[in-house]
Write a protein that holds these residues in place. Structure first.
Motif, mmCIF file in Angstrom:
data_model
loop_
_atom_site.group_PDB
_atom_site.id
_atom_site.type_symbol
_atom_site.label_atom_id
_atom_site.label_comp_id
_atom_site.label_asym_id
_atom_site.label_seq_id
_atom_site.Cartn_x
_atom_site.Cartn_y
_atom_site.Cartn_z
ATOM 1 N N ASP A 178 13.703 7.768 138.835
ATOM 2 C CA ASP A 178 14.325 8.900 139.937
ATOM 3 C C ASP A 178 15.786 8.433 140.225
ATOM 4 O OD1 ASP A 178 12.284 10.254 139.738
ATOM 5 O OD2 ASP A 178 11.248 9.751 141.795
ATOM 6 N N ARG A 218 18.110 8.645 137.178
ATOM 7 C CA ARG A 218 18.324 10.049 136.848
ATOM 8 C C ARG A 218 19.343 10.509 137.842
ATOM 9 N NH1 ARG A 218 12.982 10.616 137.482
ATOM 10 N NH2 ARG A 218 11.818 10.589 135.668
ATOM 11 N N ARG A 219 19.508 9.938 139.236
ATOM 12 C CA ARG A 219 20.217 10.386 140.404
ATOM 13 C C ARG A 219 21.687 9.859 140.049
ATOM 14 N NH1 ARG A 219 23.576 8.497 143.617
ATOM 15 N NH2 ARG A 219 22.637 6.474 143.530
ATOM 16 N N ARG A 220 21.705 8.880 139.174
ATOM 17 C CA ARG A 220 23.025 7.986 138.918
ATOM 18 C C ARG A 220 23.640 8.826 137.641
ATOM 19 N NH1 ARG A 220 21.772 1.530 139.212
ATOM 20 N NH2 ARG A 220 21.043 1.567 141.627
ATOM 21 N N LEU A 221 22.520 9.218 136.902
ATOM 22 C CA LEU A 221 23.054 10.062 135.765
ATOM 23 C C LEU A 221 23.761 11.414 135.893
ATOM 24 C CD1 LEU A 221 23.360 10.354 132.472
ATOM 25 C CD2 LEU A 221 20.925 11.089 132.476
ATOM 26 N N ALA A 222 23.091 12.061 136.907
ATOM 27 C CA ALA A 222 23.577 13.514 137.276
ATOM 28 C C ALA A 222 24.961 13.177 138.121
ATOM 29 C CB ALA A 222 22.577 13.990 138.219
ATOM 30 N N GLY A 223 24.945 12.050 139.071
ATOM 31 C CA GLY A 223 26.118 11.985 139.897
ATOM 32 C C GLY A 223 27.104 11.474 139.009
ATOM 33 N N GLY A 224 27.034 11.001 137.856
ATOM 34 C CA GLY A 224 28.278 10.658 136.846
ATOM 35 C C GLY A 224 28.299 9.210 137.000
ATOM 36 N N GLN A 234 27.257 7.389 132.143
ATOM 37 C CA GLN A 234 27.988 8.154 131.365
ATOM 38 C C GLN A 234 27.125 8.354 130.125
ATOM 39 O OE1 GLN A 234 30.421 10.521 132.021
ATOM 40 N NE2 GLN A 234 30.170 9.887 134.218
ATOM 41 N N GLU A 236 11.537 10.882 128.187
ATOM 42 C CA GLU A 236 12.265 12.194 128.507
ATOM 43 C C GLU A 236 13.459 12.640 127.591
ATOM 44 O OE1 GLU A 236 12.983 11.860 132.713
ATOM 45 O OE2 GLU A 236 11.017 11.866 133.394
ATOM 46 N N LEU A 264 16.194 10.864 128.060
ATOM 47 C CA LEU A 264 17.611 10.662 128.793
ATOM 48 C C LEU A 264 18.283 9.117 128.310
ATOM 49 C CD1 LEU A 264 16.536 11.713 132.223
ATOM 50 C CD2 LEU A 264 17.818 12.994 130.810
#
Length: 157
Positions: free
Chosen positions: A12, A15-21, A24, A56, A58
């Motif tokens: 989780d 995923r948060r770090r990925l969504a937050g940029g 990369q 997933e 990702l």
């Protein structure tokens, strides 16, 4: 971090770090050991978190190199590095060689044997081609080139 479900909490957070940029596409992830140290868990727990993200789609595992965020840093084409990218490139080449074909594409088992990879690797390659709009997978029937210009085939009827 609580011991039960720690790997899910780590997944989780990634995923948060990925969504937050913060992470990369195309960038390498820390090693299992570094992730385990950061979250004060075992390497096995870190490996389980990576496995969730890989399932997933990702992240990608690069044998001998580590894990990276799926996707490309820029839009410039790059040479395939993972096994599934190589299978996808092969299938793209087949589609380009016979652009009008509506023929059934090779099965997962055929491609796995041809490329010396697992069926999961072939599934990932087909999933990428579906996302690109090049292939349609019909469960129970197989994979076919995607329709162009609204043409229909006997498979649609």
């Amino acid at each position: 971090m609580a011991p039960r479900g720690s790997y899910l909490q780590i997944a989780d957070e990634l995923r948060r770090r990925l969504a937050g940029g913060e992470l990369q596409p195309g960038s390498m992830l820390p090693s299992e050991q570094a992730l385990a140290h950061e979250f004060s868990v075992s390497r096995g727990t870190a490996r389980s978190a990576f496995a969730v993200l890989a399932e997933e789609g990702l992240i990608e595992v690069l044998p001998g190199q580590g894990r990276r965020i799926a996707g490309s840093v820029d839009s410039a084409p790059r040479a395939p590095t993972t096994a599934w990218e190589k299978v996808a490139a092969d299938l793209r080449g087949r589609l380009q060689a016979d652009p009008g074909s509506r023929a059934l594409l090779p099965s997962e088992a055929e491609l796995a044997a041809e490329h010396g990879v697992s069926r999961n690797t072939v599934r990932r390659a087909y999933r990428q081609l579906v996302e690109e709009g090049l292939v349609v997978v019909r469960h129970g029937s197989g994979a076919f080139p995607a329709h162009r210009r609204g043409a229909s085939t006997a498979h649609d009827r």
